[in-house]
Design a protein around this motif. Structure first.
Motif, PDB file in Angstrom:
ATOM      1  N   GLY A   1     -10.548   5.685   0.938  1.00  0.00           N
ATOM      2  CA  GLY A   1      -9.387   5.863   0.071  1.00  0.00           C
ATOM      3  C   GLY A   1      -9.598   7.041  -0.871  1.00  0.00           C
ATOM      4  O   GLY A   1      -8.659   7.767  -1.204  1.00  0.00           O
TER       5      GLY A   1
ATOM      6  N   LYS B   1       0.842  -1.212   0.000  1.00  0.00           N
ATOM      7  CA  LYS B   1       0.000   0.000   0.000  1.00  0.00           C
ATOM      8  C   LYS B   1       0.869   1.253   0.000  1.00  0.00           C
ATOM      9  O   LYS B   1       0.617   2.201  -0.750  1.00  0.00           O
ATOM     10  CB  LYS B   1      -0.900   0.011   1.234  1.00  0.00           C
ATOM     11  CG  LYS B   1      -2.045  -0.976   1.130  1.00  0.00           C
ATOM     12  CD  LYS B   1      -2.914  -0.918   2.368  1.00  0.00           C
ATOM     13  CE  LYS B   1      -3.943  -2.053   2.348  1.00  0.00           C
ATOM     14  NZ  LYS B   1      -4.518  -2.288   3.672  1.00  0.00           N
ATOM     15  N   ILE B   2       1.908   1.248   0.832  1.00  0.00           N
ATOM     16  CA  ILE B   2       2.814   2.410   0.877  1.00  0.00           C
ATOM     17  C   ILE B   2       3.479   2.592  -0.490  1.00  0.00           C
ATOM     18  O   ILE B   2       3.583   3.710  -1.004  1.00  0.00           O
ATOM     19  CB  ILE B   2       3.903   2.210   1.965  1.00  0.00           C
ATOM     20  CG1 ILE B   2       3.258   1.988   3.345  1.00  0.00           C
ATOM     21  CG2 ILE B   2       4.915   3.351   1.940  1.00  0.00           C
ATOM     22  CD1 ILE B   2       3.030   3.198   4.177  1.00  0.00           C
TER      23      ILE B   2
ATOM     24  N   TRP C   1       1.123   4.300  -2.910  1.00  0.00           N
ATOM     25  CA  TRP C   1       0.965   5.745  -2.673  1.00  0.00           C
ATOM     26  C   TRP C   1       2.189   6.517  -3.141  1.00  0.00           C
ATOM     27  O   TRP C   1       2.082   7.599  -3.706  1.00  0.00           O
ATOM     28  CB  TRP C   1       0.697   6.027  -1.183  1.00  0.00           C
ATOM     29  CG  TRP C   1      -0.745   5.811  -0.825  1.00  0.00           C
ATOM     30  CD1 TRP C   1      -1.320   4.658  -0.417  1.00  0.00           C
ATOM     31  CD2 TRP C   1      -1.804   6.790  -0.884  1.00  0.00           C
ATOM     32  NE1 TRP C   1      -2.673   4.844  -0.216  1.00  0.00           N
ATOM     33  CE2 TRP C   1      -2.994   6.135  -0.485  1.00  0.00           C
ATOM     34  CE3 TRP C   1      -1.856   8.139  -1.230  1.00  0.00           C
ATOM     35  CZ2 TRP C   1      -4.222   6.798  -0.420  1.00  0.00           C
ATOM     36  CZ3 TRP C   1      -3.083   8.795  -1.162  1.00  0.00           C
ATOM     37  CH2 TRP C   1      -4.251   8.127  -0.774  1.00  0.00           C
TER      38      TRP C   1
ATOM     39  N   VAL D   1      -2.088   6.439   5.315  1.00  0.00           N
ATOM     40  CA  VAL D   1      -2.478   5.086   4.896  1.00  0.00           C
ATOM     41  C   VAL D   1      -3.108   4.343   6.083  1.00  0.00           C
ATOM     42  O   VAL D   1      -4.096   3.624   5.921  1.00  0.00           O
ATOM     43  CB  VAL D   1      -1.261   4.313   4.323  1.00  0.00           C
ATOM     44  CG1 VAL D   1      -1.667   2.909   3.898  1.00  0.00           C
ATOM     45  CG2 VAL D   1      -0.649   5.067   3.148  1.00  0.00           C
ATOM     46  N   ARG D   2      -2.563   4.563   7.274  1.00  0.00           N
ATOM     47  CA  ARG D   2      -3.114   3.883   8.450  1.00  0.00           C
ATOM     48  C   ARG D   2      -4.543   4.353   8.731  1.00  0.00           C
ATOM     49  O   ARG D   2      -5.417   3.560   9.062  1.00  0.00           O
ATOM     50  CB  ARG D   2      -2.219   4.139   9.666  1.00  0.00           C
ATOM     51  CG  ARG D   2      -2.621   3.297  10.863  1.00  0.00           C
ATOM     52  CD  ARG D   2      -1.545   3.255  11.908  1.00  0.00           C
ATOM     53  NE  ARG D   2      -1.272   4.596  12.406  1.00  0.00           N
ATOM     54  CZ  ARG D   2      -0.135   4.948  13.022  1.00  0.00           C
ATOM     55  NH1 ARG D   2       0.822   4.065  13.197  1.00  0.00           N
ATOM     56  NH2 ARG D   2       0.038   6.177  13.433  1.00  0.00           N
TER      57      ARG D   2
ATOM     58  N   ASP E   1      -6.756   2.682   6.314  1.00  0.00           N
ATOM     59  CA  ASP E   1      -6.912   1.268   6.679  1.00  0.00           C
ATOM     60  C   ASP E   1      -7.859   1.088   7.855  1.00  0.00           C
ATOM     61  O   ASP E   1      -8.583   0.097   7.951  1.00  0.00           O
ATOM     62  CB  ASP E   1      -5.545   0.655   7.042  1.00  0.00           C
ATOM     63  CG  ASP E   1      -4.732   0.349   5.785  1.00  0.00           C
ATOM     64  OD1 ASP E   1      -5.306   0.422   4.681  1.00  0.00           O
ATOM     65  OD2 ASP E   1      -3.531   0.043   5.913  1.00  0.00           O
TER      66      ASP E   1
END
Ligand code: ADP
Ligand code: MG
Ligand code: ZN
Length: 476
Positions: free
Chosen positions: A386, A342-343, A346, A376-377, A380
């Motif tokens: 998103g 995910k990181i 981004w 991102v956290r 999540d």
């Protein structure tokens, strides 16, 4: 094209990031006023004595180690004699018969897998000055600031077979140099420049065709264009039964063509000979060991580690490790929120797009890795969607604000409170009796319509999962 094969060898000049020049103490800074950084040594006054900069030797040797080249414990500086106004001495100090390093190799990724490109040699030499031709006056000027700036020349074997391979090789070379910190890799300022040697032969032929050398192409894209043009030109010549002449050509980026600069007859005879003012360069094996210990993790090793440790696809690992600072940014972010893929997404999409748009490097980026990881956290955790994350990314990128504080201040947090959403769902259902009736008659795909209405009313802040549950309960 099918019956032909291109053969390409590259000569790269990389400016070393020493503070001072190769044989004197003048600064190497870019952008100073004309002729501000000049002394009798680099201006070529008679009677001066050059003394080699140890740091340049260290940097050249580190590059050699990074590409598995052999370091010759003794090498010789030679004079390469020619006249040009930007060369006041009348010769360039270079290395010829006994270069500092030989027999290296660079691995590149190609469509057909990993390929090794041989490096014939790396030698040290000094740069020349710069002629500036005025566009307003009928005059030319000479700036000697660059005279004596340390370069290494990295000469490849004729191992590349397409412009894509040539560019992959150049990118890898540049990446290694920048990782090592021995070159800033800036192609626009000329710290990393390349001459491309191109020839064409029929597939299956053992011998190489006659080559042309294309001088100083100043971007990866232009290297690719220049080589492709040159390959096409050679094939046309062969098809038309014309002989290809060995010559030096210049790429005209506006027209997209190469043009003859000088033929073999006009080629220089440089009359190389060992420079009598300089002692042989001697490298102690103990220095090599010390320098080896100072080498950072190099791009290829980092790429492999990113694949193994973070489970990233090869492509992602390649993009993230091309620059050391991007790789460091990624690892710092993953340290805060361990969701590597995910990181990575981004960074490769939103962050790189913003950086490209404002033409900045990641070093000065206000949004620090911790900030990106937090964003991102938060997504999540379901606190924002998103989609909203992407909408606010530009603001966070420009301000560097803490994502939590930003989301709280703007009231963007997702509505995950069943009580609050309940009323909105009721409102929407009450406003659309027709759709409710159709839904109850079996048109289940209308769920999407209801969700859309609820999202619109909540400006996209409703928790989609909760909305689904509430709808299912109410519509039975
Ligand atoms: P020079 O000093 O005249 O430039 P070199 O022998 O040092 O000549 O070769 C320079 C570069 O040309 C090297 O990178 C080499 O790989 C490449 N080269 C040599 N022969 C060919 C060929 N036939 N086709 C393409 N590249 C070649
Ligand atoms: Mg050459
Ligand atoms: Zn000087």
């Amino acid at each position: 094209m099918a019956e032909y094969e291109a053969v390409i060898g590259l000569e790269v000049h990389a400016q070393l990031t020493t503070n001072t020049k190769l044989f004197c103490a003048c600064p190497t800074r870019f952008g100073d006023g004309p002729n501000e950084n000049v002394c009798p040594v680099c201006a070529g006054m008679p009677g001066v004595l050059p003394v080699m900069n140890d740091r340049a030797l260290e940097y050249a040797c580190k590059m050699a180690m990074a590409i598995d080249a052999t370091i010759n414990l003794t090498s010789i500086f030679a004079r390469k004699n020619y006249f040009y106004p930007d060369l006041p001495k009348g010769y360039q100090i270079s290395q010829y018969e006994q270069p500092l390093c030989e027999h290296g190799r660079v691995e590149i990724e190609t469509a057909a897998g990993t390929k090794t490109v041989g490096v014939t040699r790396i030698h040290m030499e000094e740069d020349a000055g710069k002629n500036i031709h005025s566009s307003t006056e009928n005059k030319s000027f000479v700036d000697l600031n660059r005279c004596g700036v340390p370069l290494i020349e990295i000469v490849s074997e004729p191992d590349m077979r397409s412009s894509e391979e040539a560019v992959a090789y150049l990118k890898e070379l540049r990446s290694i140099l920048v990782y090592l910190g021995v070159c800033d890799g800036n192609m626009e300022e000329g710290s990393f420049r390349c001459d491309a040697n191109v020839s064409v032969r029929r597939k299956g032929d053992k011998n190489f065709g006659t080559r042309a050398e294309i001088k100083n192409v100043n971007s990866f894209r232009n290297v690719q264009r220049a080589i492709d043009y040159e390959i096409g030109r050679h094939i046309d010549c062969i098809e038309d039964g014309e002989a290809i002449v060995q010559e030096t050509r210049l790429f005209d980026a506006n027209k997209g063509v190469t043009q003859s600069m000088r033929g073999k007859e006009e080629a220089h005879d440089y009359r190389y000979f060992p420079d009598p003012d300089l002692v042989p360069v001697r490298v102690e094996p103990s220095w090599i060991e010390r320098w080896r210990g100072e080498l950072p993790e190099l791009p290829a090793a980092k790429r492999e580690r990113f694949i193994a440790k973070y489970g990233l696809p090869e492509y992602d690992a390649g993009v993230l490790t091309a620059e050391r600072e991007v790789a460091d940014y990624f690892e710092a972010a993953v340290g805060v929120h361990p969701e590597p893929k995910k990181i990575a997404n981004w960074i490769m999409s939103e962050l790189m797009r913003e950086l490209n748009e404002c033409g900045e490097s990641i070093r000065g980026c206000r949004l620090r890795p911790e900030g990106l990881a937090k964003l991102v956290r938060i997504i999540d955790s379901g606190a924002i969607s998103g989609k909203i994350g992407k909408q606010i990314f530009g603001d966070l990128f420009r301000s560097g604000e803490d994502p939590e504080a930003y989301i709280a201040a703007k009231g963007l947090a997702q509505i995950s409170d069943a009580g609050a959403l309940d009323a909105v769902v009721d409102e929407v259902l009450a406003a659309c009796p027709g759709e409710v009736a159709r839904y109850k008659a079996g048109e289940k795909k209308l769920t999407g319509f209801f969700v859309g209405q609820i999202m619109q009313k909540t400006k996209g802040q409703a928790n989609p999962k909760l909305v689904g549950e509430l709808l299912a309960a109410k519509l039975g």
